[in-house]
Design an enzyme around this catalytic site. Structure first.
Site, PDB file in Angstrom:
ATOM      1  CG  ASP B  46      56.668 -12.152  43.766  1.00 46.78           C
ATOM      2  OD1 ASP B  46      55.526 -11.876  43.368  1.00 46.78           O
ATOM      3  OD2 ASP B  46      57.487 -12.825  43.098  1.00 46.78           O
ATOM      4  CE  LYS B 103      54.746 -15.749  41.289  1.00 46.79           C
ATOM      5  NZ  LYS B 103      54.449 -15.091  40.024  1.00 46.79           N
ATOM      6  N   GLY B 175      63.522 -14.119  39.123  1.00 44.15           N
ATOM      7  CA  GLY B 175      64.522 -14.508  40.103  1.00 44.15           C
ATOM      8  C   GLY B 175      65.950 -14.229  39.688  1.00 44.15           C
ATOM      9  CE  LYS B 187      63.144  -1.214  24.112  1.00 43.65           C
ATOM     10  NZ  LYS B 187      64.548  -0.880  23.877  1.00 43.65           N
ATOM     11  N   GLY B 240      62.701  -9.822  37.005  1.00 41.47           N
ATOM     12  CA  GLY B 240      64.049  -9.262  37.106  1.00 41.47           C
ATOM     13  C   GLY B 240      64.122  -7.815  37.536  1.00 41.47           C
ATOM     14  N   GLY B 261      59.381  -9.275  42.022  1.00 42.29           N
ATOM     15  CA  GLY B 261      59.518 -10.576  42.656  1.00 42.29           C
ATOM     16  C   GLY B 261      60.571 -10.556  43.732  1.00 42.29           C
ATOM     17  CB  SER B 262      63.856 -12.191  43.892  1.00 40.26           C
ATOM     18  OG  SER B 262      63.251 -13.248  43.188  1.00 40.26           O
TER      19      SER B 262
END
Lengths: 205, 322
Positions: B46, B103, B175, B187, B240, B261-262
């Site tokens: 990102d 996005k 995030g 899973k 995450g 992402g972050s």
């Protein structure tokens, strides 16, 4: 003697090439097996290597990290057959330009006197499928799958042009080195993989 | 070759035309899913600026995803999160050679149209942005540009593939810097794939029909997926991921690659961390190399992260029931 064909498993569509090559070996009735390779030691044991499609900047940088790029270069210079597909062909080249950005300065093997134009047909929306032919190696009809594909903009005199599309060079051969801009492993047609396995077979015997 | 389970040959996004003085086709399932296959074993990062996109490319990312704000900042800012500025997306497209994704909001057909016209390489119909339609996702067969969707279960993944998604990513909880939800989702998908494969192998077609009804998808796609024993499209982990060990762990669970992402650009050591996460993703099955990658980052620089049990906004639930 049994052949060992490797697929460079750093990044990209490794598995599809593994399956196409396995099928090619079986079809030809040649004794041999196909393995994923990552490290320099694994590359040393091979009779032939496929560098698959993926992102050439990623594959190049990461194979530099574990020094497999150096061993691949040595092996090919010693005559090991190699099939470079899309990103794989880019890595074989002497110089690489991007269609929009110009010179890329990315790590390459500098094994064939070709100049590459990356993203030569445009971005993903311009990716396409079309009938192509490689007459000189007896593959007259082939479904070319071009995904953000490169083309070859210049060749030196020792390089054979295997196929052109709209005047752009899309497949080349120099001795035991083959490069294609399109993805044979994404089709059901294994004729190019068979041609390559035969090349490996002949070079070993 | 590519598995093409669930494909629609009459999709509007497929274009037959004469170009380069030949008959060619664009936007086929082979080209859209094939594009995703080229990303396998790679990291998509990102980014919000040209500078970040260049750091990502130099670190060995296979693609960048352009957002207006990183997911953790979306969380902080609140309000409505929309697609990024077209000007910034274009600037990034003009400054890196790797593919550029962006996005759009769930169900927002026209944000997706705009992104297709902008010529991005892939569209992410994403729960990180505020959903525009609570009941429908975009009918992705109408698009020539491939689209990736999030999923928390096999049912969600197959519904999105039937709508034309060329790639799936687990949702995780974006995030948060907390990998727990991504682990749970991958899973769950794996367990459900094993279950339908077992039913397929037993030859109990009636039970497969029961699964199709439960999943709210066609029998055909359930049968084809059960036969394959995996999703018919490339499946990345997301949500995450903050460290090289996070990335390697998710790869070990059978993911085809990673979205970060972050985790990178909200850390204080973005450059090193980007490289380290790429290394750990490539060499995930060599613990020695993952350790080397983990050594490149400083845990004191990691984003703080959030406990997913105390969140007010659970992005993963967006679009989940549709």
């Amino acid at each position: 003697m049994s052949l060992t064909v490797g697929v460079l498993a750093i990044q990209g569509d490794v598995h599809e090439n593994l399956l196409s090559t396995k099928k090619a070996i079986k079809d030809l009735g040649i004794e041999g097996h196909v393995v994923n390779v990552k490290t320099a030691d694994e590359v040393r044991k091979l009779d032939g290597l496929i560098i698959p499609g993926g992102e050439s900047t990623t594959i190049g940088q990461l194979s530099l990290v574990n020094s497999s790029l150096r061993v691949i270069k040595e092996k090919i210079e010693d005559g090991m057959p190699i099939l470079g597909i899309c990103a794989g062909m880019i890595l074989l080249a002497k110089t690489v330009d991007d269609h929009v950005l110009g010179k890329t300065g990315q790590p390459v093997l500098d094994l064939v006197g070709i100049k590459i134009e990356r993203n030569s047909f445009g971005r993903q929306n311009d990716s396409f499928e079309a009938e192509i032919s490689m007459d000189s190696i007896n593959i007259p009809n082939f479904n070319g799958v071009f995904i953000r594909a490169p083309s070859v903009s210049e060749v030196s005199s020792d390089v054979e042009v295997l196929s052109k599309f709209n005047e752009k060079i899309i497949a080349i051969k120099k001795g035991n080195i083959i490069g294609t801009a399109f993805h044979p492993e994404l089709t059901t047609d294994i004729s190019l993989h068979k041609y390559f396995v035969n090349l490996v077979h002949e070079s070993k015997n | 070759m590519l598995p093409l389970a669930g494909e629609r040959k009459n999709a509007k996004g497929i274009i037959f035309e004469k170009a380069y003085s030949r008959n060619i086709s664009r936007g086929t399932s082979t080209l859209k899913r094939g594009f995703a296959h080229m990303l396998k074993n790679g990291v998509v990062m990102d980014v919000t600026t040209v500078e970040q996109a260049q750091i990502a490319e130099d670190a060995g990312a296979v693609s960048v995803m352009v957002l207006d704000k990183l997911p953790s900042d979306v969380r902080k800012a609140g309000g409505v999160a929309r697609t990024a500025s077209i000007r910034i997306i274009q600037e990034i497209m003009d400054s890196v050679t790797i593919p550029v994704m962006a996005k759009c909001r769930i169900g927002h057909v026209y944000e997706a149209r705009v992104l297709q016209e902008t010529d991005v390489d892939m569209i992410d119909e994403s729960e990180v942005l505020t959903p525009a339609d609570e009941h429908h996702h975009i009918w992705k067969w109408d698009f020539t540009t491939p689209v990736v969707n999030g999923a928390r279960s096999l049912a969600e993944a197959l519904r999105r593939i039937e709508e034309g998604a060329a790639m799936i990513r687990t949702k995780g909880e974006p995030g948060t810097g907390n990998v727990a939800e991504a682990v749970t989702h991958i899973k769950k998908v794996n367990d459900e794939l094993r279950a339908i494969k077992a039913i397929y192998d037993s030859g109990d077609n009636q039970d497969l029909i029961r699964m199709a009804r439960e999943f709210k998808v066609s029998y055909d796609i359930v049968e084809q997926t059960a036969r394959l024993g995996r999703l018919p499209v490339v499946n990345f982990a997301a949500g995450g991921i903050a460290t090289p060990a996070d990335a390697a762990y998710l790869m070990s669970l059978g993911c085809d690659g990673i979205f970060v992402g972050s985790g990178i650009f909200n850390a204080n050591d973005a450059k090193e961390r980007a490289r380290a996460i790429v290394l750990a993703t490539t060499f995930w099955n060599e613990p020695e190399k993952v350790k080397e990658a983990q050594k490149m980052i400083d845990e004191r620089q990691s984003m703080l992260g959030l406990d997913v049990n105390t969140l007010e906004l659970r992005m993963q639930e967006r679009g989940g029931s549709a």
